[in-house]
Each structure stands twice: as structure tokens, then as C-alpha cells.
Scaffold this motif. Structure first.
Motif, mmCIF file in Angstrom:
data_model
loop_
_atom_site.group_PDB
_atom_site.id
_atom_site.type_symbol
_atom_site.label_atom_id
_atom_site.label_comp_id
_atom_site.label_asym_id
_atom_site.label_seq_id
_atom_site.Cartn_x
_atom_site.Cartn_y
_atom_site.Cartn_z
ATOM 1 N N LEU A 71 0.826 -1.197 0.000
ATOM 2 C CA LEU A 71 0.000 0.000 0.000
ATOM 3 C C LEU A 71 0.866 1.254 0.000
ATOM 4 N N ARG A 72 1.959 1.231 0.747
ATOM 5 C CA ARG A 72 2.886 2.368 0.749
ATOM 6 C C ARG A 72 3.530 2.543 -0.621
ATOM 7 N N ARG A 73 3.867 1.422 -1.278
ATOM 8 C CA ARG A 73 4.471 1.504 -2.612
ATOM 9 C C ARG A 73 3.477 2.086 -3.614
ATOM 10 N N LEU A 74 2.207 1.655 -3.529
ATOM 11 C CA LEU A 74 1.175 2.182 -4.413
ATOM 12 C C LEU A 74 0.990 3.681 -4.199
ATOM 13 N N ALA A 75 0.939 4.106 -2.943
ATOM 14 C CA ALA A 75 0.771 5.522 -2.637
ATOM 15 C C ALA A 75 1.925 6.351 -3.201
ATOM 16 N N ALA A 76 3.145 5.843 -3.021
ATOM 17 C CA ALA A 76 4.316 6.569 -3.521
ATOM 18 C C ALA A 76 4.295 6.664 -5.043
ATOM 19 N N GLU A 77 3.864 5.596 -5.717
ATOM 20 C CA GLU A 77 3.806 5.607 -7.179
ATOM 21 C C GLU A 77 2.759 6.595 -7.680
ATOM 22 N N LEU A 78 1.607 6.657 -7.018
ATOM 23 C CA LEU A 78 0.566 7.599 -7.443
ATOM 24 C C LEU A 78 0.987 9.039 -7.197
ATOM 25 N N ARG A 79 1.713 9.289 -6.113
ATOM 26 C CA ARG A 79 2.245 10.635 -5.890
ATOM 27 C C ARG A 79 3.236 11.002 -6.989
ATOM 28 N N ARG A 80 4.102 10.047 -7.333
ATOM 29 C CA ARG A 80 5.109 10.298 -8.356
ATOM 30 C C ARG A 80 4.456 10.585 -9.709
ATOM 31 N N LEU A 81 3.419 9.805 -10.056
ATOM 32 C CA LEU A 81 2.735 10.013 -11.333
ATOM 33 C C LEU A 81 2.055 11.375 -11.382
ATOM 34 N N ARG A 82 1.426 11.770 -10.284
ATOM 35 C CA ARG A 82 0.729 13.070 -10.274
ATOM 36 C C ARG A 82 1.712 14.223 -10.422
ATOM 37 N N THR A 83 2.805 14.171 -9.655
ATOM 38 C CA THR A 83 3.781 15.258 -9.747
ATOM 39 C C THR A 83 4.489 15.241 -11.095
ATOM 40 N N GLY A 84 4.588 14.034 -11.700
ATOM 41 C CA GLY A 84 5.227 13.925 -13.006
ATOM 42 C C GLY A 84 4.475 14.652 -14.098
ATOM 43 N N VAL A 85 3.148 14.757 -13.981
ATOM 44 C CA VAL A 85 2.347 15.490 -14.971
ATOM 45 C C VAL A 85 2.011 16.894 -14.457
ATOM 46 N N ALA B 103 -9.590 15.362 -0.181
ATOM 47 C CA ALA B 103 -9.291 14.646 1.069
ATOM 48 C C ALA B 103 -9.100 13.162 0.796
ATOM 49 N N THR B 104 -9.916 12.615 -0.100
ATOM 50 C CA THR B 104 -9.777 11.204 -0.480
ATOM 51 C C THR B 104 -8.449 10.967 -1.173
ATOM 52 N N LEU B 105 -8.088 11.876 -2.075
ATOM 53 C CA LEU B 105 -6.823 11.748 -2.790
ATOM 54 C C LEU B 105 -5.645 11.817 -1.819
ATOM 55 N N TYR B 106 -5.741 12.690 -0.836
ATOM 56 C CA TYR B 106 -4.684 12.790 0.179
ATOM 57 C C TYR B 106 -4.544 11.465 0.927
ATOM 58 N N ARG B 107 -5.665 10.867 1.293
ATOM 59 C CA ARG B 107 -5.626 9.599 2.033
ATOM 60 C C ARG B 107 -5.052 8.479 1.171
ATOM 61 N N ILE B 108 -5.351 8.512 -0.137
ATOM 62 C CA ILE B 108 -4.792 7.506 -1.047
ATOM 63 C C ILE B 108 -3.279 7.691 -1.158
ATOM 64 N N GLU B 109 -2.830 8.932 -1.300
ATOM 65 C CA GLU B 109 -1.409 9.205 -1.516
ATOM 66 C C GLU B 109 -0.578 9.100 -0.248
ATOM 67 N N THR B 110 -1.212 8.978 0.893
ATOM 68 C CA THR B 110 -0.479 8.793 2.149
ATOM 69 C C THR B 110 -0.713 7.406 2.729
ATOM 70 N N ALA B 111 -1.215 6.485 1.903
ATOM 71 C CA ALA B 111 -1.404 5.071 2.275
ATOM 72 C C ALA B 111 -2.377 4.879 3.416
ATOM 73 N N ARG B 112 -3.315 5.829 3.565
ATOM 74 C CA ARG B 112 -4.365 5.643 4.578
ATOM 75 C C ARG B 112 -5.433 4.669 4.092
ATOM 76 N N VAL B 113 -5.691 4.688 2.787
ATOM 77 C CA VAL B 113 -6.711 3.806 2.221
ATOM 78 C C VAL B 113 -6.222 3.272 0.880
ATOM 79 N N ARG B 114 -6.796 2.141 0.478
ATOM 80 C CA ARG B 114 -6.553 1.607 -0.862
ATOM 81 C C ARG B 114 -7.628 2.151 -1.780
ATOM 82 N N PRO B 115 -7.269 2.717 -2.929
ATOM 83 C CA PRO B 115 -8.283 3.282 -3.823
ATOM 84 C C PRO B 115 -9.182 2.210 -4.417
ATOM 85 N N GLN B 116 -10.456 2.548 -4.599
ATOM 86 C CA GLN B 116 -11.344 1.650 -5.326
ATOM 87 C C GLN B 116 -10.853 1.541 -6.769
ATOM 88 N N ARG B 117 -11.186 0.445 -7.421
ATOM 89 C CA ARG B 117 -10.669 0.191 -8.768
ATOM 90 C C ARG B 117 -11.060 1.306 -9.735
#
Length: 286
Positions: free
Chosen positions: A12-26, A42-56
């Protein structure tokens, strides 16, 4: 009844870090993403800080916005699918504190740990009787059932040291941890003999900071630094205190605690001298 918070996992931490990287990359802010996708900031913040797993569907919306191509897209979706799985838990662990179960999961997936303890023998190196005496002393109001659950969890955790690819551990203890007679002389004698045995394992390094070293950088409290097999998984710091358990993963914190650990290594007795001290203490307790 309040919803139980999602416990972080390495994936979950790896997923959060990858989504942060992709967002800042664009070059998009969270507000930009919200405007394009309708995902609450707020939901996006929780996803990017590994608080929750995003729905598909949320994850697909993000990947579409970031224009993520195959095969990277498939890899991220697969990572998300397994992101909620705790690496190592038993059914009864649901009754343990959430932060402790998260720690157990991280520890099970770690490649190496650097552990400094000021007052206790490190949990992975405790005998069952020592663990029981410590838990009873630290948690005087705990029921017998609660004590035994924690003892069982502590003993089972030690499997990471005996698996095919064992956890590499560098443990530093203040001499006070060895001198305090927890559970009585017999329990401490057994504990010293156990430390003497594990100190010979090739994946284990033990050091003690002698009383004669005087004041040192570890006196404010104990901590654990964990590193993981994949370079994409940043190191994490765990601090257990009376004010609560704390996980730190900011680069500045990792560097700071890494420097503190290096300082402690320098002021501690060598592994050979540590083994001699442990043997001497075992003889005194016999």
C-alpha cells in the motif's frame, strides 16, 4: 460503530508513492486532479499517504488522467489488488492494537532492521518467559488472556529470523536492558544464554552500550529502522512510547535516525566484547 482504519502495508505504501510520483510527473496538484476527476481532495490525500486503498474505478480514473501506458498500468492495478493484504497476521491479531499489527506486517516483509533499545531486550530476541514478565510489568491491568496473546504474537514474530532468507538484524541495547532482572534471576539467566546463542548467527549483529560510555544519543528512547527488499519501498521508522506508537517515513527522519544509529554503533562495545559481557552476566545469574 466507527470503521476500523486501513492498516498500512508495504504494498500500500508503494502504491501511494507511485501515485504521488505520477501526479507530480504530470505537474498536477491534488486540486487539479479533483477538478478533472471529481475525486475529493481529502480522499486523494488519504490515497497518496497510504491511509486507504483506492477503489478500482478511482484508480483507473487516476491512471487515465496521468496517461499511464501498459504494462505499467497493469502492474499498478495488480499492486493495488494485493495492497490490503497484511504480510503476516494470525486471526487473533485482530484483537491486538492496530499499530502493533501494522508493525508485525512491516517486520514480516522487511529485509533488515536496525533496532535500538534502552530498557528492554529487543522483542525478536526475547525468550517466552522474559516476554511474559515484561508484558505483565508494562501492562499491569492486562488480563491473563491479553498477556498470553501478546506473548504468543511476540514468539511467533521470531520466525522471521529462522526462515530461508532470514531477516538481517542489527540490535543495540543499553547495558540497563541486560542488567535489569526481569522475571527473576532464572528468567534472566535463560535470556542471557539465548542472546549468547543468537549472537553467533551470521545475519545477527549485537552490541551493548556500556554504562561507562556515559550519555549517548539513544537516551531519549528506543526506535526501529526497517528496510525492504524492493528499492521502491522507502525505509520506515517505528517508535513505541507511552504517548503511542508512531511510524515515520519522511526522508529527513530516515536520515536523522540512521545517523543516530550510526553514532550508537560507534559508542557501543564491539560485537565480540558484547558477547563477553553477555557471557559474564549469564555466569553472575547462574
Amino acid at each position: 460503530m466507527p470503521t476500523k482504519r486501513q492498516m498500512p502495508t508495504v504494498r500500500l505504501r508503494r502504491l501511494a508513492a507511485e501515485l504521488r510520483r505520477l501526479r507530480t510527473g504530470v505537474e498536477l496538484t491534488r486540486e487539479d486532479v479533483s477538478a478533472h476527476t471529481g475525486i475529493n481532495t481529502a480522499t486523494l490525500y488519504r490515497i497518496e499517504t497510504a491511509r486507504v486503498r483506492p477503489q478500482r474505478r478511482t484508480l483507473i480514473a487516476l491512471l487515465n488522467l496521468y496517461e499511464v501506458p501498459e504494462p505499467q498500468r497493469g502492474e499498478i492495478l495488480a499492486l493495488s489488488q494485493g495492497a490490503s493484504t497484511q504480510g503476516w497476521l494470525r486471526p487473533y491479531h485482530s484483537e491486538l492494537p492496530e499499530e502493533y499489527t501494522a508493525y508485525i506486517s512491516f517486520e514480516a516483509e522487511a529485509r533488515a532492521v536496525r533496532n535500538y533499545e534502552s530498557l528492554f531486550i529487543p522483542g525478536l530476541l526475547q525468550t517466552e518467559d522474559y516476554a511474559r514478565a515484561v508484558i505483565k510489568g508494562v501492562l499491569p491491568m492486562a488480563s491473563t488472556r491479553e498477556v498470553e496473546q501478546r506473548v504468543q504474537a511476540r514468539v511467533e514474530r521470531q520466525a522471521v529470523l529462522a526462515k530461508g532468507d532470514p531477516l538481517h538484524m542489527w540490535a543495540i541495547m543499553d547495558e540497563a536492558a541486560l542488567r535489569r532482572v526481569v522475571g527473576g534471576p532464572d528468567v534472566m539467566h535463560e535470556q542471557m544464554r539465548h542472546l549468547a546463542t543468537v549472537a553467533t548467527d551470521p545475519h545477527m549483529t549485537l552490541q551493548v552500550i556500556a554504562f561507562g560510555a556515559g550519555a549517548h544519543a539513544g537516551m531519549p528512547g528506543s526506535f526501529v529502522l526497517m528496510s525492504f527488499p524492493e528499492v521502491e519501498d522507502p525505509e520506515i521508522i517505528y517508535i513505541d512510547s507511552m504517548a503511542g506508537d508512531l511510524f515515520l517515513e519522511a526522508e529527513a527522519d530516515v536520515r536523522r535516525y540512521g545517523a543516530i544509529f550510526d553514532n550508537l554503533r560507534a559508542v557501543a562495545l564491539s560485537p565480540d566484547d558484547t558477547s563477553s559481557l553477555i557471557a559474564s552476566l549469564a555466569k553472575e545469574l547462574q
